[in-house]
Design a protein around this motif. Structure first.
Motif, PDB file in Angstrom:
ATOM      1  N   LEU A  10       0.837  -1.190   0.000  1.00  0.00           N
ATOM      2  CA  LEU A  10       0.000   0.000   0.000  1.00  0.00           C
ATOM      3  C   LEU A  10       0.880   1.251   0.000  1.00  0.00           C
ATOM      4  O   LEU A  10       1.788   1.373   0.836  1.00  0.00           O
ATOM      5  CB  LEU A  10      -0.913   0.017   1.226  1.00  0.00           C
ATOM      6  N   THR A  38      -5.137  -1.554  -5.252  1.00  0.00           N
ATOM      7  CA  THR A  38      -5.046  -2.832  -4.552  1.00  0.00           C
ATOM      8  C   THR A  38      -3.596  -3.168  -4.270  1.00  0.00           C
ATOM      9  O   THR A  38      -2.716  -2.949  -5.102  1.00  0.00           O
ATOM     10  CB  THR A  38      -5.711  -3.956  -5.369  1.00  0.00           C
ATOM     11  N   CYS A  41      -0.654  -5.558   2.449  1.00  0.00           N
ATOM     12  CA  CYS A  41      -0.084  -4.676   3.470  1.00  0.00           C
ATOM     13  C   CYS A  41       0.642  -5.541   4.480  1.00  0.00           C
ATOM     14  O   CYS A  41       0.053  -6.464   5.051  1.00  0.00           O
ATOM     15  CB  CYS A  41      -1.185  -3.864   4.153  1.00  0.00           C
ATOM     16  N   ARG A  50      -5.656   2.941   4.477  1.00  0.00           N
ATOM     17  CA  ARG A  50      -6.893   2.872   3.711  1.00  0.00           C
ATOM     18  C   ARG A  50      -7.601   4.225   3.713  1.00  0.00           C
ATOM     19  O   ARG A  50      -8.061   4.710   2.672  1.00  0.00           O
ATOM     20  CB  ARG A  50      -7.814   1.797   4.295  1.00  0.00           C
ATOM     21  N   THR A  62      -7.370  -4.554  -0.100  1.00  0.00           N
ATOM     22  CA  THR A  62      -6.093  -4.948   0.496  1.00  0.00           C
ATOM     23  C   THR A  62      -6.275  -6.189   1.356  1.00  0.00           C
ATOM     24  O   THR A  62      -7.400  -6.618   1.637  1.00  0.00           O
ATOM     25  CB  THR A  62      -5.504  -3.795   1.340  1.00  0.00           C
ATOM     26  N   ILE A  94      -6.743 -11.055  -2.555  1.00  0.00           N
ATOM     27  CA  ILE A  94      -6.875  -9.882  -3.424  1.00  0.00           C
ATOM     28  C   ILE A  94      -7.339 -10.309  -4.814  1.00  0.00           C
ATOM     29  O   ILE A  94      -8.222  -9.687  -5.416  1.00  0.00           O
ATOM     30  CB  ILE A  94      -5.553  -9.109  -3.486  1.00  0.00           C
TER      31      ILE A  94
END
Length: 416
Positions: A10, A38, A41, A50, A62, A94
């Motif tokens: 991320l 996407t 993390c 987020r 994520t 994901i």
């Protein structure tokens, strides 16, 4: 248009190399497209990341990449003859979420590892920001390793990553690189794909890294000159550079009569880095903000022996108006016009001589720092890089429109 933005982590907070470029690209793309971002993390506050990305207007998909999952993926990659550094980020949670997602018109992946998140098979057009020729880094690390087993592992990774780079470049409409030398290297390795390669340089936030703003000295009362090295301290080339500074370059400066202190700043210092602390060396670990350290450094050293692309640590030091001495490997990724804003040293004697000159001639050091800031303002702002990104995307989109018979529906994830 709906854009799927893929990252292998991320891109928040934008506080290290891989996240800085991704964040600035994402923030800009969110002004042009309806973006779904996407990425797995594996560190930090997922909720905060987020929220920050949703504030840009992005939808976020994520999943937490925990230690157990990472270990299992490494084991599977080793057993299956796959590149560990790429497959470790492939996340089935994901991928499944994306198959259920709304349709997209274009995918933008900010690394080869990020492209691994794409469900397969798919006809979704892809723009791949390869950033660097990562396989060349693994080749360099293998060549420098003295341990036969480690050298064999690194060579294996280099070969597998190179094959993955080739495969994803074949699928992409355009392949982006952060430096001309990386694009040229890719073109030489993959001449049949060279026409897809473009350079979109990194930038630096000139308002954020502005030496005009006073900042408290984080090191306390000044008694001696300060030499600074900044970087994430579990990354092997940074570890090697820190050890080189403390064990070889610093002793040369002290023997020449300088009373300089070395400050090593960066998250996750390894045991080898922590052991450097003491005497004239201070190891800080993670800090909330590197700018106060840069603002109060008398010189910045970047003695990287292995470096790909553009080093953000160089851009940030130059934007802060600091005098910098860098290795040829670290400086090579800079635009030619910018290299006049720093000194380049080949070996440890050269580093010590260049740093000693700056530390003992403060007016010369100040002049070099002012030149660095001026060149950063002229050539390294994000506006220039993002304008180039727009041009490349417009080129790819125009190609798509001309090649596709109208009306063409947006690509959908295939059902299984």
């Amino acid at each position: 248009m709906r854009l799927l933005f893929l990252a292998h982590r991320l891109p928040w907070p934008p506080d290290k190399g891989e996240r800085i470029r991704a964040f600035h690209f994402l923030r800009h793309l969110a002004t042009r497209f309806a973006v779904t971002v996407t990425a797995p993390c594996d560190e930090g506050d997922v909720a905060a990341a987020r929220a920050a990305l949703e504030d840009l207007g992005c939808r976020v998909v994520t999943a937490r990449l925990g230690t157990l999952r990472r270990t299992l993926r490494i084991a599977r990659a080793l057993a299956g003859g796959e590149p560990v550094s790429l497959r470790v980020f492939r996340d089935p949670h994901i991928t499944r979420a994306l198959r259920r997602a709304d349709r997209f018109d274009l995918a933008f992946a900010v690394s080869t590892a990020a492209a691994e998140l794409l469900p397969a098979p798919t006809r979704l057009p892809l723009v791949l920001d390869m950033v660097d020729v990562d396989s060349a880094k693994w080749e360099e690390l293998a060549a420098r390793s003295r341990d036969p087993l480690r050298r064999a592992v690194l060579r294996r990774e280099a070969e597998l990553v190179r094959a993955a780079e080739r495969e994803w470049a074949r699928r992409a409409r355009r392949v982006l690189f952060a430096a001309e030398r990386e694009r040229d290297l890719f073109a030489a390795r993959e001449p049949d794909l060279a026409a897809r390669a473009r350079t979109v340089s990194n930038g630096v936030d000139l308002a954020h890294f502005d030496p005009a703003h006073p900042r408290p000295d984080p090191c306390g009362p000044r008694t001696v000159p300060r030499l600074l090295f900044v970087g994430r301290m579990d990354y092997p080339p940074n570890v090697e550079a820190a050890v080189r500074l403390a064990r070889s370059i610093l002793p040369r400066l002290l023997a020449a009569g300088s009373e300089v202190e070395l400050h090593i700043v960066g998250a996750a210092p390894t045991l080898a880095v922590r052991r450097l602390a003491g005497g004239r060396v201070r190891v800080w670990g993670r800090v909330a903000d590197t700018r106060p350290f840069l603002a109060h450094a008398d010189a910045v050293a970047v003695p990287l022996a292995v470096a790909r692309g553009i080093q953000n640590k160089l851009l940030e030091a130059m934007a802060m108006g600091r005098p910098v001495v860098a290795s040829p490997q670290a400086a090579e990724g800079l635009p030619p016009a910018v290299r006049a804003g720093l000194r380049v040293a080949e070996d440890d004697d050269g580093f010590a001589a260049a740093l000693l000159r700056l530390l003992t001639h403060p007016e010369e050091a100040r002049s070099l720092g002012l030149r660095a800031r001026a060149l950063a303002k002229a050539h390294l702002g994000w506006e220039r890089a993002l304008s180039r990104l727009d041009a490349v995307l417009d080129e790819a989109l125009a190609e798509l429109r001309s090649a596709a018979p109208p009306p063409t529906p947006a690509a959908r994830w295939p059902a299984r």
